[in-house]
Design an enzyme around this catalytic site. Structure first.
Site, PDB file in Angstrom:
ATOM      1  N   GLU A   1      33.871 -18.828   4.802  1.00  0.00           N
ATOM      2  CA  GLU A   1      32.370 -18.124   4.660  1.00  0.00           C
ATOM      3  C   GLU A   1      32.393 -17.023   3.545  1.00  0.00           C
ATOM      4  OE1 GLU A   1      29.913 -17.581   7.992  1.00  0.00           O
ATOM      5  OE2 GLU A   1      28.788 -16.144   6.997  1.00  0.00           O
TER       6      GLU A   1
ATOM      7  N   LYS B   1      27.526 -13.443  16.585  1.00  0.00           N
ATOM      8  CA  LYS B   1      28.527 -14.454  15.788  1.00  0.00           C
ATOM      9  C   LYS B   1      28.940 -13.983  14.354  1.00  0.00           C
ATOM     10  CE  LYS B   1      28.202 -17.465  11.961  1.00  0.00           C
ATOM     11  NZ  LYS B   1      28.391 -17.279  10.544  1.00  0.00           N
TER      12      LYS B   1
ATOM     13  N   ASP C   1      44.873 -18.082  18.836  1.00  0.00           N
ATOM     14  CA  ASP C   1      43.939 -19.151  19.152  1.00  0.00           C
ATOM     15  C   ASP C   1      42.440 -18.623  19.039  1.00  0.00           C
ATOM     16  OD1 ASP C   1      42.342 -20.855  20.706  1.00  0.00           O
ATOM     17  OD2 ASP C   1      43.577 -20.955  22.508  1.00  0.00           O
TER      18      ASP C   1
ATOM     19  N   HIS D   1      24.379 -13.651  -0.871  1.00  0.00           N
ATOM     20  CA  HIS D   1      24.847 -15.049  -0.858  1.00  0.00           C
ATOM     21  C   HIS D   1      24.605 -15.759  -1.893  1.00  0.00           C
ATOM     22  CE1 HIS D   1      25.041 -15.376   3.850  1.00  0.00           C
ATOM     23  NE2 HIS D   1      25.926 -14.665   3.407  1.00  0.00           N
TER      24      HIS D   1
HETATM   25  C1  MEV Z   1      25.746 -14.579   9.084  1.00  0.00           C
HETATM   26  O1  MEV Z   1      27.129 -15.595   9.001  1.00  0.00           O
HETATM   27  C2  MEV Z   1      26.077 -13.447  10.167  1.00  0.00           C
HETATM   28  C3  MEV Z   1      24.753 -12.803  10.027  1.00  0.00           C
HETATM   29  O2  MEV Z   1      23.693 -13.616  10.703  1.00  0.00           O
HETATM   30  C4  MEV Z   1      25.156 -11.750  11.278  1.00  0.00           C
HETATM   31  C5  MEV Z   1      23.842 -10.893  11.850  1.00  0.00           C
HETATM   32  O3  MEV Z   1      22.673 -11.668  11.501  1.00  0.00           O
HETATM   33  O4  MEV Z   1      23.802  -9.991  12.411  1.00  0.00           O
HETATM   34  C6  MEV Z   1      24.120 -12.273   9.018  1.00  0.00           C
END
Ligand code: MEV
Length: 426
Positions: free
Chosen positions: A86, A264, A280, A378
């Protein structure tokens, strides 16, 4: 030996070529010629090693490893290797770590290196009496477990305790025995699973029940890592952004839809380091998400507050079942070299660095979301990729990206046109 001379503050690190960066890391972390070659891709993962790691091997997939700069963990400058597909993850972690560096960096601790093995016992006529009988045989059960792993015992680890739960499911009462095992510097799945399988017949004899599942639990709630850091309000963009970050955290802490994305983002940092060190990733992820909902509500793994100086104070707490011995951590040459880059001597130190990366990743995401949004960063990376696809030379990429962003036009055909115009010298 940890080096006291390593500095992760390398201004303009991101502007160097991969070879120049590798050279800095090689010198700082005393990598050998072979280790450097594994990172640079000059040596691929040998096919026979790949074949011994999993089944039906036909090859390998290359995932880039970057090193996050600016991390100071428990007073020691530490480059953090991160393997991820990413874009923006490594840059975001490095930027966030910079905002904490002058305020002391990251401080970490660990609750222990203890894992649980679960043994499911069915068809027990008198589960409460059976539970009592298991405790009567506790020392023999632990002894039988420890006979299976004398090496772990010689290192001060091994099975140390038992817990027995009776759970009422839809159809029956089940007796669930927890073997509590100190796995020290190993992740521990092999040791715990071997112990659970070997002691199962004895548990059947004691309980007059039928054992079916014998497996480690990934909810490693006795292997919690904690990290904290203070991030300069000025470096983050000021008071309003800091307040927005705290509000963003509260949103996640009270709304599971947001918490899933928030966590995430934390795992973007955590998984990247776990993968780079051959650990892992799924075990750590399962533990993290299970722990996030341990209160009965799925919540943020981090906490954000404003301290007396108006700076942003962050902390993170989650299970961290990672090791530095066993499995790919010791067989994969890049995983071994990644541990060397971090100058890691224990699973606890590794867990601390991983938690620091997760905390940094979270504040970076919340900062971007609280200010300009994540798309700007991005989009410029996206434009860079398109420029490379259009055949741009390294020295031309910045100009092409700048022009495409100024025109707010990131279609491939426009980037191709810009590239050709620049290459013609128009
Ligand atoms: C993207 O990989 C991760 C985000 O969505 C985390 C977040 O929203 O806090 C930018």
């Amino acid at each position: 030996m940890p080096s006291t001379t390593t500095t992760t503050r390398v201004p303009g690190f991101y502007r160097l070529t991969p070879d120049e960066r590798l050279d800095i890391v090689t010198k700082n972390c005393n990598l050998s010629e072979d280790e450097t070659k594994y990172f640079s891709g000059e040596y691929a993962l040998p096919m026979d090693l790949a074949d011994s790691m999993i089944e039906n091997v036909i090859g390998q997939i290359g995932i880039p490893i970057g090193v996050a700069a600016n991390f100071k963990v428990n007073g020691k400058d530490t480059f953090i290797p991160m393997a991820t597909e990413e874009p923006s993850v490594v840059a975001a972690a490095s930027n966030a770590a910079k905002a904490a560096y002058d305020l002391g960096g990251f401080y970490t601790s660990m609750s222990g290196t203890i894992m649980r093995g679960q043994i499911q016992v069915l068809n027990v006529a008198d589960p409460f009496a059976a539970r009592a009988k298991i405790f009567e045989h506790k020392s023999e059960i632990l002894q039988r477990c420890n006979e299976k792993d004398p090496t772990l015992v010689s290192l001060g680890g091994g099975a140390i305790d038992l817990e027995v739960n009776i759970i009422q499911t839809t159809n029956s009462l089940m007796l669930i025995v927890h073997l509590i095992v100190d796995t020290k510097d190993a992740m521990g799945a092999n040791a715990v699973n071997t112990m659970a399988e070997s002691v199962a017949p004895f548990i059947e004899t004691i309980t007059n029940g039928r054992v079916v599942l014998r497996i480690i639990s990934n909810l490693a709630d006795r292997r919690l890592v904690r990290a904290r850091a203070v991030f300069s309000a000025e470096a983050l963009g000021g008071k309003e952004i800091v307040e927005n970050i705290v509000n963003a955290f509260e949103f996640a802490d009270f709304d599971p839809y947001r918490a899933a994305t928030h966590n995430k983002g934390i795992m973007n940092g955590i998984t990247a380091v776990v993968l780079a060190t051959g650990n892992d990733t799924r075990a750590v992820e399962a533990g993290a998400h299970a722990y996030a909902s341990i209160s009965g509500r799925y919540r943020s793994l981090t906490k954000w507050e404003i301290n007396n100086d108006g700076n942003l104070s962050g902390s993170i707490e989650l299970p961290m079942a990672v090791g530095i011995v066993g499995g790919a951590t010791k067989t994969h040459p890049v995983a071994k070299a990644s541990l060397k880059i971090m100058e890691i001597n224990s699973a606890e130190e590794l867990a601390g660095c991983i938690a620091a990366a997760g905390l940094a990743q979270n504040v970076a995401a919340l900062r971007a979301l609280s200010a300009e949004g994540v798309q700007r960063g991005h989009m410029s990376l996206h434009a860079r990729n398109l420029a490379v696809m259009a055949g741009a030379h390294r020295s031309e990429i910045d100009r092409i990206v700048a022009q495409a962003i100024e025109e707010k036009d990131l279609r491939y055909d426009r980037i191709l046109e810009i590239t050709k115009t620049i290459q013609r010298g128009d």
